[in-house]
Design an enzyme around this catalytic site. Structure first.
Site, short mmCIF file in Angstrom:
data_model
loop_
_atom_site.label_atom_id
_atom_site.label_comp_id
_atom_site.label_asym_id
_atom_site.label_seq_id
_atom_site.Cartn_x
_atom_site.Cartn_y
_atom_site.Cartn_z
N CYS A 72 45.82 56.33 56.02
CA CYS A 72 46.13 56.40 57.46
C CYS A 72 47.58 56.75 57.78
O CYS A 72 48.52 56.15 57.24
CB CYS A 72 45.76 55.07 58.11
N CYS A 121 36.64 57.27 73.97
CA CYS A 121 36.89 56.26 72.95
C CYS A 121 38.38 55.98 72.81
O CYS A 121 39.17 56.87 72.51
CB CYS A 121 36.32 56.78 71.63
N CYS A 149 45.80 50.64 55.03
CA CYS A 149 44.71 51.60 54.75
C CYS A 149 45.35 52.86 54.13
O CYS A 149 46.15 53.53 54.80
CB CYS A 149 43.97 51.95 56.03
N CYS A 195 29.42 51.05 66.47
CA CYS A 195 29.73 52.37 65.92
C CYS A 195 30.42 52.11 64.60
O CYS A 195 31.52 51.56 64.56
CB CYS A 195 30.65 53.13 66.87
N ARG A 218 27.58 60.95 63.38
CA ARG A 218 28.67 61.76 63.95
C ARG A 218 29.47 62.49 62.86
O ARG A 218 30.03 61.85 61.96
CB ARG A 218 29.62 60.89 64.79
N CYS A 235 51.27 50.16 62.31
CA CYS A 235 50.15 49.24 62.08
C CYS A 235 50.44 48.40 60.83
O CYS A 235 50.85 48.93 59.80
CB CYS A 235 48.87 50.04 61.89
N CYS A 267 34.02 53.37 74.61
CA CYS A 267 34.08 52.88 73.23
C CYS A 267 35.53 52.51 72.97
O CYS A 267 36.44 53.18 73.47
CB CYS A 267 33.65 54.00 72.28
N1 SAM Z 1 42.98 50.42 63.69
C1 SAM Z 1 41.61 50.42 63.95
C2 SAM Z 1 40.76 50.26 62.72
O1 SAM Z 1 41.21 50.54 61.62
O2 SAM Z 1 39.61 49.83 62.88
C3 SAM Z 1 41.12 51.61 64.74
C4 SAM Z 1 41.61 52.98 64.44
S1 SAM Z 1 41.28 53.61 62.81
C5 SAM Z 1 42.37 54.97 62.77
C6 SAM Z 1 39.61 54.23 62.91
C7 SAM Z 1 38.99 54.86 61.69
O3 SAM Z 1 39.44 56.19 61.54
C8 SAM Z 1 39.27 54.25 60.33
O4 SAM Z 1 38.49 53.14 60.08
C9 SAM Z 1 38.92 55.39 59.39
O5 SAM Z 1 37.56 55.33 59.03
C10 SAM Z 1 39.20 56.63 60.24
N2 SAM Z 1 40.40 57.35 59.74
C11 SAM Z 1 41.68 56.94 59.86
N3 SAM Z 1 42.53 57.83 59.29
C12 SAM Z 1 41.76 58.82 58.77
C13 SAM Z 1 42.05 60.01 58.05
N4 SAM Z 1 43.29 60.35 57.72
N5 SAM Z 1 41.02 60.80 57.69
C14 SAM Z 1 39.75 60.45 58.01
N6 SAM Z 1 39.41 59.34 58.69
C15 SAM Z 1 40.41 58.52 59.06
C1 DTB Z 2 36.01 57.38 63.31
O1 DTB Z 2 35.18 57.06 62.44
N1 DTB Z 2 36.76 58.46 63.28
C2 DTB Z 2 37.67 58.49 64.42
C3 DTB Z 2 37.20 57.26 65.24
N2 DTB Z 2 36.25 56.65 64.38
C4 DTB Z 2 38.17 56.31 65.77
C5 DTB Z 2 39.10 58.48 64.01
C6 DTB Z 2 39.44 59.57 63.04
C7 DTB Z 2 40.88 59.48 62.76
C8 DTB Z 2 41.38 60.67 62.03
C9 DTB Z 2 42.81 60.58 61.69
C10 DTB Z 2 43.76 60.55 62.84
O2 DTB Z 2 43.52 61.10 63.92
O3 DTB Z 2 44.83 59.97 62.63
FE1 SF4 Z 3 45.88 50.48 61.04
FE2 SF4 Z 3 45.21 52.97 60.39
FE3 SF4 Z 3 44.16 50.93 59.05
FE4 SF4 Z 3 43.41 51.35 61.61
S1 SF4 Z 3 43.02 52.71 59.88
S2 SF4 Z 3 43.95 49.39 60.67
S3 SF4 Z 3 45.34 52.14 62.46
S4 SF4 Z 3 46.33 51.48 59.10
#
Ligand code: SAM
Ligand code: DTB
Ligand code: SF4
Length: 310
Positions: free
Chosen positions: A57, A94, A54, A185, A257, A50, A125
């Site tokens: 992530c 989702c 973030c 959401c 949630r 990606c 979703c």
């Molecule tokens: N790339 C898209 C975005 O950022 O909107 C969709 C997927 S992203 C992984 C969805 C959400 O998962 C993020 O906005 C964040 O709030 C949550 N998330 C991602 N990595 C996480 C982690 N390591 N621990 C907790 N929440 C996480």
């Molecule tokens: C949200 O708030 N939590 C979910 C969903 N929306 C997409 C994602 C959590 C991701 C947790 C880290 C991972 O699985 O990589």
């Molecule tokens: Fe990309 Fe992860 Fe950020 Fe979503 S949360 S935009 S997958 S780096």
């Protein structure tokens, strides 16, 4: 809808724990059956690489997390997972993708997936990153029920976590989703080095939206080796439960949630989150890339608590 002020929200965070939980639970009971829980299943259709940074992530190309990248999944894989999710009691499926936002060709593929998943009788979703107005409208036309797009933290803490897009970019996408008539959401993460004031501001932003999000995921950071937030101070469970309670009070009719991070929480902490007003969670042994308690473990917990899936 009542507009909240920061002082009021900070006062809620400051309440004695028992008073706060009693207040949140009372509001919860007025709006929901306290023994019901809504389950969603996640499926990542595009993993890793990606372009966003973030700092929590596993899927960001900016950090070396050792995650195996995968190309866009085939529709048949999606349908298989959706079928299993339905059989296992989820009401919503989702679909996630590690994109800054979808390219038009990608969106067409996702739209096909949404249409097929809907035909199975599941709510749909998707979480695909930033959306243009026209893309939100196309998703609505396809029958999409929810779009997930988190604000993650407060506006003032945001640029310490992500610099490749702004808080305002996130709000703009949420506005497009809402204008298109798709349910929003939107929530955030605790454990990003934020203060209680940041948590209060984050919830305030959500609660004061024109229409508060129908679904509010509260995640606890799952620390990923290789990301800048690996090694950050962990969230105190009492503070996590408090945040759930405040979310319930500020957004009485939203589904709150209990999201990522449950593998690190005891059943007792989760039970208190449900008492404080959480009435939804993710089901299945995987989130997008990280672990989640499996079906058996959750089934035992819900049975012990006398909670039923809706
Ligand atoms: N790339 C898209 C975005 O950022 O909107 C969709 C997927 S992203 C992984 C969805 C959400 O998962 C993020 O906005 C964040 O709030 C949550 N998330 C991602 N990595 C996480 C982690 N390591 N621990 C907790 N929440 C996480
Ligand atoms: C949200 O708030 N939590 C979910 C969903 N929306 C997409 C994602 C959590 C991701 C947790 C880290 C991972 O699985 O990589
Ligand atoms: Fe990309 Fe992860 Fe950020 Fe979503 S949360 S935009 S997958 S780096």
């Amino acid at each position: 809808m009542k507009k909240w002020h920061l002082e009021e929200v900070l006062e809620l965070f400051d309440m004695p724990f028992n008073d706060l939980l009693f207040k949140a639970h009372t509001i919860h009971r007025e709006n929901f059956d306290p023994n019901e829980i809504q389950l969603s299943t996640l499926y990542n259709i595009k993993t890793g690489s990606c372009p966003e940074n973030c700092s929590y992530c596993s899927q960001s190309a900016h950090f070396n997390t050792g995650l195996k990248k995968e190309p866009l999944k085939e529709i048949k894989d999606v349908l298989e997972k959706a079928q299993a999710a339905k059989a296992n009691g989820s009401s919503r499926f989702c679909i996630g993708a590690a994109w800054r936002g979808p390219k038009d060709g990608d969106l067409d593929r996702v739209i096909e997936m949404v249409k097929e998943v809907k035909k199975m009788g599941l709510e749909t979703c998707v979480t695909l990153g930033l959306l243009k107005k026209e893309q939100a409208e196309k998703l609505k036309e396809a029958g999409l029920d929810y779009y997930n797009h988190n604000i993650d933290t407060s506006e003032s803490h945001y640029d310490k976590i992500i610099t490749t897009r702004t808080f305002a970019d996130r709000l703009e996408t949420i506005q497009h989703v809402s204008d298109a008539g798709i349910n929003v959401c939107c929530g955030g993460i605790l454990g990003l080095g934020e203060t209680v004031k940041d948590r209060a501001e984050m919830l305030l932003t959500l609660a004061n939206m024109e229409t508060p999000p129908k679904s509010v995921p509260i995640n606890q950071l799952m620390q990923v080796p290789g990301t800048p937030l690996y090694g950050a101070d962990s969230v105190d469970p009492i503070d996590f439960i408090r945040t759930i309670a405040v979310a319930r009070i500020l957004m009485p009719t939203s589904y709150v949630r209990l999201s990522a991070g449950r593998t690190e929480m005891s059943k007792e902490v989760q039970a208190l989150c449900f008492f404080a007003g959480a009435n939804s969670t993710f089901s299945g042994d995987q989130l997008l890339t990280a672990d989640n308690p499996g079906l058996n473990e959750d089934a035992l917990m819900f049975e012990k608590l006398g909670m039923v899936r809706i």
